[in-house]
Scaffold this active site. Structure first.
Site, PDB file in Angstrom:
ATOM      1  N   ARG A  48       0.806  -1.212   0.105  1.00 51.77           N
ATOM      2  CA  ARG A  48      -0.253   0.191  -0.171  1.00 51.77           C
ATOM      3  C   ARG A  48       0.937   1.358   0.065  1.00 51.77           C
ATOM      4  O   ARG A  48       1.139   1.798   1.057  1.00 51.77           O
ATOM      5  CB  ARG A  48      -0.824  -0.100   1.326  1.00 51.77           C
ATOM      6  CG  ARG A  48      -1.611  -1.204   1.567  1.00 51.77           C
ATOM      7  CD  ARG A  48      -2.709  -1.606   0.350  1.00 51.77           C
ATOM      8  NE  ARG A  48      -3.172  -2.634   0.710  1.00 51.77           N
ATOM      9  CZ  ARG A  48      -3.925  -3.505  -0.311  1.00 51.77           C
ATOM     10  NH1 ARG A  48      -4.226  -2.657  -1.230  1.00 51.77           N
ATOM     11  NH2 ARG A  48      -4.391  -4.743  -0.123  1.00 51.77           N
TER      12      ARG A  48
ATOM     13  N   SER B 179      -8.796   2.280   3.157  1.00 52.56           N
ATOM     14  CA  SER B 179      -9.739   2.947   2.503  1.00 52.56           C
ATOM     15  C   SER B 179     -10.632   4.143   2.875  1.00 52.56           C
ATOM     16  O   SER B 179     -11.103   4.799   2.406  1.00 52.56           O
ATOM     17  CB  SER B 179     -10.594   1.602   1.722  1.00 52.56           C
ATOM     18  OG  SER B 179     -10.120   0.943   0.972  1.00 52.56           O
TER      19      SER B 179
ATOM     20  N   SER C 259     -12.523  -3.315   4.849  1.00 54.30           N
ATOM     21  CA  SER C 259     -12.062  -2.390   3.811  1.00 54.30           C
ATOM     22  C   SER C 259     -10.621  -2.770   3.288  1.00 54.30           C
ATOM     23  O   SER C 259      -9.792  -3.338   3.723  1.00 54.30           O
ATOM     24  CB  SER C 259     -11.797  -1.057   4.440  1.00 54.30           C
ATOM     25  OG  SER C 259     -10.862  -0.961   5.464  1.00 54.30           O
ATOM     26  N   ASP C 260     -10.159  -2.271   2.083  1.00 53.12           N
ATOM     27  CA  ASP C 260      -9.006  -2.396   1.516  1.00 53.12           C
ATOM     28  C   ASP C 260      -8.276  -1.468   2.484  1.00 53.12           C
ATOM     29  O   ASP C 260      -8.626  -0.458   3.126  1.00 53.12           O
ATOM     30  CB  ASP C 260      -8.736  -1.966   0.160  1.00 53.12           C
ATOM     31  CG  ASP C 260      -7.481  -2.591  -0.583  1.00 53.12           C
ATOM     32  OD1 ASP C 260      -6.577  -2.949   0.119  1.00 53.12           O
ATOM     33  OD2 ASP C 260      -7.603  -2.732  -1.832  1.00 53.12           O
ATOM     34  N   CYS C 261      -6.645  -1.749   2.727  1.00 56.81           N
ATOM     35  CA  CYS C 261      -6.049  -1.256   3.736  1.00 56.81           C
ATOM     36  C   CYS C 261      -5.994   0.373   3.556  1.00 56.81           C
ATOM     37  O   CYS C 261      -5.309   1.108   2.714  1.00 56.81           O
ATOM     38  CB  CYS C 261      -4.714  -1.656   3.598  1.00 56.81           C
ATOM     39  SG  CYS C 261      -4.832  -3.490   4.312  1.00 56.81           S
TER      40      CYS C 261
END
Length: 776
Positions: A10, A307, A303-305
């Site tokens: 990320r 998000s 959530s995606d990291c």
């Protein structure tokens, strides 16, 4: 750690996640090889007083246990369970738990929940997903998942891994430039759906057969219409995917639906991007409405990291962080990868933006998942997988499955007759190319430390005398050693060029801008082909396709193989195919386009269907109207298979009620639901005889496609089913496909409704075509 390390996964994430990683690295930098204890709650052996808590009582229903636990928590404690590094509650005997682990194609070191040590130095690294998908073998998808979950449980038991894995990635590989296409099962909704449910079942299903128990918890990501990472300055954190309802229901959603409905997946991850102006992690229609409401998710939404942080800071979707926290929880988000909800939810509750009841609901979904995993059942050593340990990781059988998966996935795209090579007649083999002797490149991203590597060079050199030259210092190939390569090729009986890409060319946060082989690779291939004494074989190692028209048309290039990123045993599989120990059976799971395609199609255009008004050619084999380099489903064998039709109807009549509107007016299509879909007449069987007319055994994928009537912008061609069959030389067998008219022959109309086109449907298997009329 390289381009796929946790710190760069990320690479635009806020500092909170980086701090988690730094803490993780510091924590384990001094760790010994000593066996440590797995994280689990309700350790009544050590603390008998815990037996009095309802949530520790395994005789109660899980829902009662969850309710008991939630009722015992303070608001601050509850909020601690909304983030991936869930705070423990010492007074209740609950340890800290790390939710974030990855297992895309093997237990991974990406994510702080998993790491390797002297106790378990590596895990089986299977091919990257795009190559496994090329096998079109559903039983293989499930078998790999089962091995990965066994190794994950074994590592959990010695304190090296968690129980929740944020895999698989089931986004549609819509555009060949996407850096993460390698992680996906390709461009077709049916294949992606079959992969999704198969791999999830392999990961999750327990040997005890209880559907409510989990071996490990899988997660299907990234929901939804996510497939732009970083293209010409357009980044996933700000990208608004404008998607019409027809494409959403026809293309983007089916793999996620299959994950939940068919695979019973324990989790779905919402993505960074917006869809039609709304961040996916803050869209109640997509989360509470579709995933939990329509599809009945039994699990949690994560959530995606970062998000939630992204929708506030990058997208400015809310004015305050408290509003961002509240809007996400109220939309149906249960868990935040990152720390945002941990920081801002209490203030959101105090401001009246989100209720404590909504938080209770979210953490209940999280706790129920952990209950299903046995996390609250006490010592794991006394549970079903308690006997697993380091001896069950990297077993010979698991490593052989990694090699077999690569063999089954490798696609033979061109063969003028020189393949397979004869090991006895070749006295010298030249192996050239930047990917010829690579290790880490073979395992792609979201990788773990593999058991061991066999490179392409090692595989080939183990069979015949070999000379080797890298040719370029890396895949960027800014300078090519053409003189050295041509000299080697001029002296060898056969030359194998191993070219392609790696994570510096295509990766998360890195989309391609063209489809050409990088740098001087094409020049190197062309000059070697000119100078070679014998035949030249081109091996492409990559996730996405390339425009290799030059090689396809070069008479000196006798064979072309695509080997994806073939995993730890890639070299074994490549050699087995080249020398004929394995008859190739892989088929392309995505279209290979010419460079001219990407010159006129912006990556940001999410429309699947062509638009004649502006020359837009459409996307994927289902809608694309232009020329291809290689088509979806292409792939050769060393033997010849033929098909003949045994059974298929010419006409299928659907019975309508007396008052149905289509009895009195001309209809192009019918709804794909209703009484006419509930009788047995709507189903039929297609039987195809497959014959191996060659002189060796082979495995063949039988594809059943349909071309529907031209109604509602229907696909040009659509995959209805596929079956793998193994046939000996001159052997034949009948393959049967069950077709349900309403489920299988429908198309999605302009407003997202599934319809059955009335009129002529063309069924095809290979060169075989059969016309079928659906009427009322």
């Amino acid at each position: 750690m390289g381009s796929s390390s946790p710190l760069t996964r990320r690479n635009r994430a806020p500092s909170s996640v980086l701090l988690i990683f730094l803490g993780f690295i510091l924590c384990f930098s001094h760790s010994s090889n000593a066996q440590s204890k797995p994280a689990f709650a309700c350790d009544v052996d050590t603390n008998p007083s815990l037996a009095a808590y309802g949530f520790c009582n395994t005789d109660l229903k899980m829902e009662y246990r969850v309710a008991d636990l939630v009722a015992r928590l303070t608001l601050q404690e509850k909020i601690g369970f909304l983030v991936n590094k869930a705070n423990g509650v010492t007074r209740l005997g609950i340890p800290t738990y790390e939710w974030w682990s990855e297992a895309l194609h093997g237990v991974s070191y990406v994510g702080p929940g998993t790491h390797f040590s002297g106790l378990v130095p590596g895990a089986t690294s299977f091919p990257q997903v795009i190559l496994t998908a090329a096998s079109f073998n559903v039983s293989l998808f499930q078998a790999i998942g089962k091995v990965v979950s066994t190794e994950a449980r074994a590592m959990y038991n010695v304190g090296l891994a968690g129980l929740t894995y944020w895999s698989p990635n089931v986004n549609i590989f819509r555009d060949p430039r996407w850096g993460r296409g390698q992680e996906t099962p390709g461009e077709d909704p049916l294949l992606s759906s079959k992969y999704a449910s198969g791999y999830v079942k392999g990961l999750q299903e327990t040997d005890g057969g209880d559907a409510n128990r989990l071996k490990v918890a899988a997660c299907c990501k990234h929901y939804t219409a996510y497939d732009v990472d970083n293209w010409k300055g357009v980044e996933r954190y700000n990208f608004n995917a404008v998607v019409n309802q027809q494409d959403m229901d026809d293309t983007y959603q089916p793999p996620f639906k299959s994950c939940v409905v068919d695979g019973n997946v324990a989790s779905v991850m919402c993505s960074y991007n917006q869809v039609n102006g709304k961040p996916t992690c803050a869209d109640p229609d997509l989360l509470a409405g579709v995933i939990r409401g329509e599809w009945k998710l039994n699990g949690y939404i994560v959530s995606d990291c970062d998000s939630v942080d992204v929708l506030y800071k990058n997208q400015h979707y809310t004015k305050t962080p408290e509003e961002a926290a509240a809007i996400s929880i109220n939309a149906g988000l249960d868990l935040n990868c990152g720390s945002f909800l941990g920081q801002h939810t209490e203030a959101a509750v105090k401001a009246g933006l989100v209720s404590e009841a909504a938080i209770n609901k979210a953490i209940s979904n999280n706790f129920l998942t952990l209950m299903r995993l046995g996390f609250f059942d006490g010592d794991p050593k006394k549970q079903i997988y308690g006997g697993l340990g380091p001896k069950d990781v990297c077993t010979p059988a698991n490593q052989e499955l990694a090699a077999e998966a690569a063999r089954q996935g490798i696609v033979l795209l061109k063969n003028t007759g020189c393949l397979p090579l004869s090991p006895t007649s070749i006295k010298s083999l030249a192996v050239i190319g930047p990917n010829a002797n690579v290790t880490k490149t073979m395992i792609g991203n979201y990788e773990g430390t593999p058991c061991k590597y066999t490179t392409p060079l090692q595989g080939l050199a183990g069979t015949v005398p070999t000379t080797y030259l890298q040719g370029c210092s890396n895949v960027a190939c800014t300078v090519a050693d053409v003189a050295g390569a041509t000299k080697l090729a001029a002296e060898a009986d056969v030359t194998v060029l191993v070219m392609g890409a790696d994570q510096s060319i295509e990766a998360e946060s890195r989309d391609r801008v063209d489809l050409n082989l990088p740098g001087q690779q094409q020049e190197l291939v062309t000059q070697v082909a000119k100078a070679s004494k014998g035949p030249v074989l081109l091996v492409i190692m990559s996730g996405g396709g390339f425009d290799i028209t030059f090689a396809k048309n070069d008479a000196k290039i006798a064979g072309i193989l695509w080997v994806g990123y073939p995993g730890e045993a890639g070299g074994i599989a490549i050699a087995d195919v080249i020398f004929g120990r394995y008859n190739p059976s892989g088929r392309l799971p995505m279209t290979w386009y010419p460079q001219s395609y990407v010159e006129k199609v912006p990556m940001t255009n999410m429309n699947m269907r062509p638009d004649t008004s502006n020359g837009y050619p459409g996307r994927t084999y289902r809608f694309y109207t232009g020329e291809t380099v290689y088509a979806f489903g292409d792939g050769l064998s060393y033997t010849k298979f033929s098909h003949s039709l045994v059974k298929a109807p010419r006409v299928v009549s659907l019975r309508l009620g007396e008052n149905h509107v289509c009895r009195s007016s001309e209809c192009q299509s019918l709804d794909a639901v209703g009484p006419h879909c509930e009788n047995t007449v709507s189903g039929f069987e297609v039987q195809v005889k497959v014959r191996n007319g060659g002189d060796r055994e082979g495995i063949h994928t039988v594809f059943l496609f349909t071309t529907p009537p031209e109604v509602h912008g229907s696909p040009r061609k659509h995959l209805l089913g596929f079956e793998k069959i193994r046939l000996g030389k001159m052997e034949e067998a009948v393959v049967k496909f069950k077709v349900d008219v309403c489920k299988d022959l429908n198309v999605v109309d302009e407003i997202g409704k599934r319809k059955i086109g009335l009129g002529q449907h063309l069924l095809h298997v290979g060169d075989l075509k059969h016309s079928l009329s659906i009427r009322i």
